[in-house]
Design a protein around this motif. Structure first.
Motif, PDB file in Angstrom:
ATOM      1  N   GLU A 224       0.825  -1.211   0.000  1.00 25.76           N
ATOM      2  CA  GLU A 224       0.000   0.000   0.000  1.00 25.76           C
ATOM      3  C   GLU A 224       0.857   1.259   0.000  1.00 25.76           C
ATOM      4  O   GLU A 224       0.596   2.201  -0.754  1.00 25.76           O
ATOM      5  CB  GLU A 224      -0.923   0.010   1.222  1.00 25.76           C
ATOM      6  CG  GLU A 224      -1.779   1.268   1.313  1.00 25.76           C
ATOM      7  CD  GLU A 224      -2.746   1.242   2.481  1.00 25.76           C
ATOM      8  OE1 GLU A 224      -3.228   2.323   2.882  1.00 25.76           O
ATOM      9  OE2 GLU A 224      -3.029   0.139   2.999  1.00 25.76           O
ATOM     10  N   TYR A 225       1.887   1.276   0.825  1.00 29.30           N
ATOM     11  CA  TYR A 225       2.706   2.483   0.931  1.00 29.30           C
ATOM     12  C   TYR A 225       3.822   2.541  -0.111  1.00 29.30           C
ATOM     13  O   TYR A 225       4.533   3.540  -0.198  1.00 29.30           O
ATOM     14  CB  TYR A 225       3.292   2.596   2.332  1.00 29.30           C
ATOM     15  CG  TYR A 225       2.236   2.829   3.395  1.00 29.30           C
ATOM     16  CD1 TYR A 225       1.081   3.542   3.112  1.00 29.30           C
ATOM     17  CD2 TYR A 225       2.385   2.318   4.677  1.00 29.30           C
ATOM     18  CE1 TYR A 225       0.101   3.752   4.069  1.00 29.30           C
ATOM     19  CE2 TYR A 225       1.412   2.525   5.653  1.00 29.30           C
ATOM     20  CZ  TYR A 225       0.274   3.233   5.337  1.00 29.30           C
ATOM     21  OH  TYR A 225      -0.690   3.443   6.300  1.00 29.30           O
ATOM     22  N   PHE A 231       0.791  10.361   0.103  1.00 24.20           N
ATOM     23  CA  PHE A 231       0.614  10.268   1.542  1.00 24.20           C
ATOM     24  C   PHE A 231       1.440  11.342   2.244  1.00 24.20           C
ATOM     25  O   PHE A 231       2.444  11.825   1.715  1.00 24.20           O
ATOM     26  CB  PHE A 231       1.073   8.904   2.070  1.00 24.20           C
ATOM     27  CG  PHE A 231       0.409   7.720   1.435  1.00 24.20           C
ATOM     28  CD1 PHE A 231      -0.909   7.402   1.724  1.00 24.20           C
ATOM     29  CD2 PHE A 231       1.106   6.904   0.546  1.00 24.20           C
ATOM     30  CE1 PHE A 231      -1.517   6.298   1.144  1.00 24.20           C
ATOM     31  CE2 PHE A 231       0.515   5.802  -0.031  1.00 24.20           C
ATOM     32  CZ  PHE A 231      -0.809   5.493   0.266  1.00 24.20           C
ATOM     33  N   ARG A 265      -1.226   3.621  10.822  1.00 24.70           N
ATOM     34  CA  ARG A 265      -2.250   4.421  10.144  1.00 24.70           C
ATOM     35  C   ARG A 265      -2.569   5.707  10.905  1.00 24.70           C
ATOM     36  O   ARG A 265      -3.047   6.676  10.309  1.00 24.70           O
ATOM     37  CB  ARG A 265      -3.525   3.598   9.946  1.00 24.70           C
ATOM     38  CG  ARG A 265      -3.369   2.467   8.935  1.00 24.70           C
ATOM     39  CD  ARG A 265      -4.705   1.905   8.516  1.00 24.70           C
ATOM     40  NE  ARG A 265      -4.580   0.770   7.628  1.00 24.70           N
ATOM     41  CZ  ARG A 265      -4.314   0.845   6.328  1.00 24.70           C
ATOM     42  NH1 ARG A 265      -4.132   2.040   5.773  1.00 24.70           N
ATOM     43  NH2 ARG A 265      -4.224  -0.243   5.591  1.00 24.70           N
ATOM     44  N   ASN A 266      -2.295   5.725  12.189  1.00 26.09           N
ATOM     45  CA  ASN A 266      -2.538   6.950  12.943  1.00 26.09           C
ATOM     46  C   ASN A 266      -1.478   8.012  12.677  1.00 26.09           C
ATOM     47  O   ASN A 266      -1.625   9.154  13.120  1.00 26.09           O
ATOM     48  CB  ASN A 266      -2.595   6.650  14.449  1.00 26.09           C
ATOM     49  CG  ASN A 266      -3.523   7.569  15.193  1.00 26.09           C
ATOM     50  OD1 ASN A 266      -4.585   7.950  14.670  1.00 26.09           O
ATOM     51  ND2 ASN A 266      -3.178   7.953  16.396  1.00 26.09           N
ATOM     52  N   MET A 269      -1.443  10.250   6.709  1.00 32.13           N
ATOM     53  CA  MET A 269      -2.601  10.964   6.191  1.00 32.13           C
ATOM     54  C   MET A 269      -2.694  10.739   4.689  1.00 32.13           C
ATOM     55  O   MET A 269      -1.668  10.763   3.992  1.00 32.13           O
ATOM     56  CB  MET A 269      -2.502  12.475   6.464  1.00 32.13           C
ATOM     57  CG  MET A 269      -2.679  12.850   7.917  1.00 32.13           C
ATOM     58  SD  MET A 269      -1.215  12.436   8.900  1.00 32.13           S
ATOM     59  CE  MET A 269      -1.768  12.809  10.561  1.00 32.13           C
ATOM     60  N   ASN A 270      -3.880  10.511   4.176  1.00 34.84           N
ATOM     61  CA  ASN A 270      -4.075  10.439   2.738  1.00 34.84           C
ATOM     62  C   ASN A 270      -3.965  11.848   2.161  1.00 34.84           C
ATOM     63  O   ASN A 270      -4.545  12.795   2.693  1.00 34.84           O
ATOM     64  CB  ASN A 270      -5.434   9.842   2.401  1.00 34.84           C
ATOM     65  CG  ASN A 270      -5.518   8.370   2.763  1.00 34.84           C
ATOM     66  OD1 ASN A 270      -4.549   7.629   2.603  1.00 34.84           O
ATOM     67  ND2 ASN A 270      -6.668   7.933   3.245  1.00 34.84           N
ATOM     68  N   GLN A 285      -6.638  14.771   9.142  1.00 35.51           N
ATOM     69  CA  GLN A 285      -7.155  13.494   9.651  1.00 35.51           C
ATOM     70  C   GLN A 285      -6.258  12.342   9.222  1.00 35.51           C
ATOM     71  O   GLN A 285      -5.879  12.227   8.059  1.00 35.51           O
ATOM     72  CB  GLN A 285      -8.577  13.252   9.155  1.00 35.51           C
ATOM     73  CG  GLN A 285      -9.253  12.049   9.801  1.00 35.51           C
ATOM     74  CD  GLN A 285     -10.697  11.901   9.353  1.00 35.51           C
ATOM     75  OE1 GLN A 285     -10.960  11.400   8.264  1.00 35.51           O
ATOM     76  NE2 GLN A 285     -11.624  12.346  10.185  1.00 35.51           N
ATOM     77  N   SER A 286      -5.935  11.479  10.187  1.00 33.91           N
ATOM     78  CA  SER A 286      -5.115  10.319   9.881  1.00 33.91           C
ATOM     79  C   SER A 286      -5.949   9.243   9.197  1.00 33.91           C
ATOM     80  O   SER A 286      -7.185   9.310   9.169  1.00 33.91           O
ATOM     81  CB  SER A 286      -4.498   9.751  11.166  1.00 33.91           C
ATOM     82  OG  SER A 286      -5.492   9.092  11.939  1.00 33.91           O
ATOM     83  N   GLN A 287      -5.274   8.251   8.645  1.00 25.38           N
ATOM     84  CA  GLN A 287      -5.996   7.127   8.035  1.00 25.38           C
ATOM     85  C   GLN A 287      -6.852   6.389   9.056  1.00 25.38           C
ATOM     86  O   GLN A 287      -7.819   5.732   8.687  1.00 25.38           O
ATOM     87  CB  GLN A 287      -4.994   6.147   7.418  1.00 25.38           C
ATOM     88  CG  GLN A 287      -4.333   6.644   6.148  1.00 25.38           C
ATOM     89  CD  GLN A 287      -3.479   5.574   5.501  1.00 25.38           C
ATOM     90  OE1 GLN A 287      -2.932   4.695   6.174  1.00 25.38           O
ATOM     91  NE2 GLN A 287      -3.336   5.627   4.185  1.00 25.38           N
TER      92      GLN A 287
END
Length: 689
Positions: A224-225, A231, A265-266, A269-270, A285-287
């Motif tokens: 994903e990353y 990101f 994920r915290n 951020m997208n 907002q974080s993921q």
């Protein structure tokens, strides 16, 4: 990857070296020279942008790139002194797809600005004759340099070797403008980190982020990353992890795949939140869905909520990374309770007194039945609750709170559609009814509590349900004797306690610590020394002395005793009710022994104290152990047929034959006489035969 754009004809490439092109080359040079002001030419362009706009067939793409990078246009449109290296069309052709996509986005301006900064050497005008082999010049982008290689063979000039090698187009005349001199080059100059490193790779190649990188791999977020984006990552450096994982609950949580994912994920951020886009007070907002407030004066963010951010950023092909000088832990059970202090204020105080704050902060995959303040106050009198919050009763309080937790399960409403029996974290069983009409019941013995739906999902991961029932474990309101009577393995000790009236003492408020011996242990001792057990069962004074040496005034739970044992026995010595001194030594398995006696079970709780099961009697009984026995002293037959050590009779400073009363001594003498008589009779019987 997009199809490669064909370079303009004046770029010398192998594919264009045909006789036809070579015959046209002088004419092309003359045409270009008539349009440009070369170093010794006539007309001078006002700015670099004038040059770029004059030749759209060569520079239209970089013009568009500059036009979409508003914050850096001044470098190309104002009379700044320096040297510019302008790439010809096809500027994005050989870049990674994720970086190309990012550069096309409106929020990709920060990356575009950084990339354009690579092409300007400020305050230094370099003509071709000034560029020597090995020359190094810093660009406008901090930390990025141009390294020049000039070939003696063909006089070609290469900038920054390797996969991103860019050539100066020697057939393109260097152009002079009011704000500097311009050279045409074949490729964009790209910071290798931005081109070749994505979000995951950045964490992987930086030793400072090895712990964070490990969590990305544990959570299976590498793909994903690596492939998606863009990101924004607020990376957590290793020293922060080292500090957090000093807590054993935190250390265990970071080994849990789901907790690792939530933690990562915290901090991601997208989208891109660059210094260009972030304003003071903006909420991002974080993921994981956590909202954070950015605070900064200028440049990079200074704080993510109240956590400082190190100045500067690190651009990668699919995002941007800041260094967070702290960590943002996922929303936990503690956070859920803290957000509603009116309901859970009393519970939070108990959690703090029990030292379970980090347990509820980090323990993954749990279901919590959280009693309200009203439920706690209605169930437990203030005096009793006050006792539980004292240091001596910390283990008891922990047991009470863990009685409200199910470990290894996050029960949602679908799970609760059916009735079930579950074991709580303190090892006891509760019954849960099938959920209906927005609630279900939990049953503790004959007492019932209502639990309200829905629960609050938190990211340990866990779920918290509010209940009007403060559940107490089975030991609550039962003294040591009452707790012992519920066991099936201590009948002999209970009988001795009753005979010596010591049961009355152990039923008092206390607190007391009892080192109890199981029936099976006493039976094994009897094989090696039957007379000792006979005396224990018949002589009240002797039995009282022995039993008192197994009771200590005060509460001593296993954590205290193990800590003392770890100090080599010098950390704690206790005096029994019988006046004997007992000490503790550590074992290789993390446990402890008492005067050399192994401890088999710890922390059997009672309202007025604690019980530990030991595998031998505390005491020194030489008169008894010197008698003939049915089995050799020091060994018994184990269930596997192997020889096992017999239960220990540890020495004391006071218990022995000398402490017996007169009646006990008389009984012992009579028993000795009887034994001698039996031996003499047997001898005469043999002689008569």
């Amino acid at each position: 990857m997009r199809q490669t754009t064909t370079h303009p004809p004046f770029i010398m490439k192998q594919s264009f070296a045909s006789p036809f092109i070579l015959t046209l080359w002088p004419a092309i040079i003359l045409l270009l020279a008539s349009s440009f002001d070369v170093a010794n030419g006539a007309e001078e362009f006002s700015t670099v942008m004038d040059v770029i706009r004059a030749f759209p067939e060569h520079f239209s793409e970089v013009e568009d790139f500059i036009n979409r990078t508003e914050r850096l246009q001044y470098v190309f449109t104002n009379p700044l002194n320096g040297t510019y290296f302008i790439p010809v069309n096809g500027i994005l052709d050989d870049l990674p797809e994720d970086l190309t996509a990012l550069l096309q986005l409106p929020e990709g301006e920060y990356h575009r600005a950084s990339m354009l900064s690579n092409h300007f050497i400020p305050n230094d005008v370099l003509y071709v004759e000034n560029i020597t082999d090995g020359l190094v010049k810093p660009t406008l982008l901090s930390g990025f340099e141009m390294n020049f290689v000039r070939s003696d063979a063909d006089d070609s000039i290469t900038i920054n070797g390797g996969t991103r090698a860019t050539q100066l187009i020697r057939d393109f005349p260097e152009v002079k403008a009011e704000n500097g001199v311009i050279h045409a080059i074949t490729k964009m100059l790209v910071d290798p980190r931005m081109e070749t490193i994505n979000l995951f790779q950045a964490a992987a190649v930086q030793p400072l982020y090895s712990s964070f990188n490990g969590l990305i791999q544990l959570a299976e977020l590498v793909d994903e990353y690596s492939m998606n984006g863009p990101f924004t990552l607020f990376g957590v450096p290793n020293p922060v992890f080292d500090a957090i994982t000093q807590d054993p609950y935190a250390a265990a949580a970071f080994k849990n795949k789901k907790y690792a994912e939530n933690f990562v994920r915290n901090h991601v951020m997208n989208g891109l939140y660059t210094p260009f886009e972030i304003e003071d007070g903006v909420i991002i907002q974080s993921q994981l869905g956590t909202n954070f407030k950015i605070a900064h004066d200028c440049g990079s963010p200074d704080f993510l909520d109240d956590t400082p951010v190190r100045n500067g950023s690190f651009q990668v092909s699919n995002g941007i990374i800041y260094v967070l000088l702290g960590a943002k832990l996922p929303f936990s059970v503690v956070d859920a309770a803290t957000s509603d202090v009116q309901t859970f204020g009393a519970l939070l105080q108990l959690v703090d007194k029990a030292g379970l704050g980090s347990y509820f902060q980090f323990q993954p995959e749990i279901t919590v039945f959280a009693p309200s303040t009203t439920a706690i106050n209605e169930r437990v009198p203030a005096e009793q609750l006050g006792k539980y919050t004292t240091p001596a009763y910390k283990t008891h309080l922990r047991d009470i709170l863990l009685h409200h937790v199910i470990e290894g399960k996050v029960l949602d409403e679908a799970d609760l559609a059916m009735p079930m029996e579950v074991v709580t974290a303190n090892g006891e069983t509760i019954k849960i009814s099938a959920a209906a009409n927005g609630q279900f019941t939990i049953n503790e013995g004959d007492k019932q509590g209502q639990v309200t739906l829905p629960g609050t999902a938190v990211f340990n991961p866990a779920v918290v349900y509010t209940t009007d029932k403060f559940m107490l474990p089975s030991w609550a309101n039962k003294n040591i004797i009452e707790v012992m009577k519920e066991r099936s393995d201590v009948d002999t000790i209970l009988s001795i306690a009753d005979m010596t009236e010591l049961d009355g003492v152990l039923a008092q408020e206390g607190p007391y610590t009892l080192f109890a011996v199981a029936d099976a242990t006493l039976s094994a001792i009897e094989l090696g020394n039957p007379l000792l057990l006979q005396t224990l069962s018949s002589d009240k004074a002797f039995s009282k002395t022995v039993l008192e040496d197994h009771v200590v005034d005060g509460m001593y739970t296993s954590d205290q005793l193990i800590a003392a044992a770890a100090c080599g026995g010098g950390g704690l010595e206790l005096t029994t009710l019988g006046g004997t001194t007992i000490s503790f030594n550590a074992t290789d398995d993390g446990g402890y022994t008492l005067n050399g006696i192994p401890v088999s079970t710890t922390d059997i709780l009672a309202e007025n104290g604690v019980i530990h099961m030991i595998e031998g009697l505390i005491g020194n009984f030489p008169e008894f152990s010197s008698l003939p026995t049915q089995q050799p002293t020091g060994s018994t037959a184990s269930p596997t047929g192997q020889t096992a050590s017999a239960p220990t009779m540890a020495p004391t400073s006071s218990a022995g034959m000398g402490s017996l009363g007169g009646s006990s001594k008389m009984a012992f003498v009579m028993m000795m006489a009887a034994a001698v008589g039996m031996v003499i009779g047997a001898t005469f019987g043999l002689l008569s035969v």
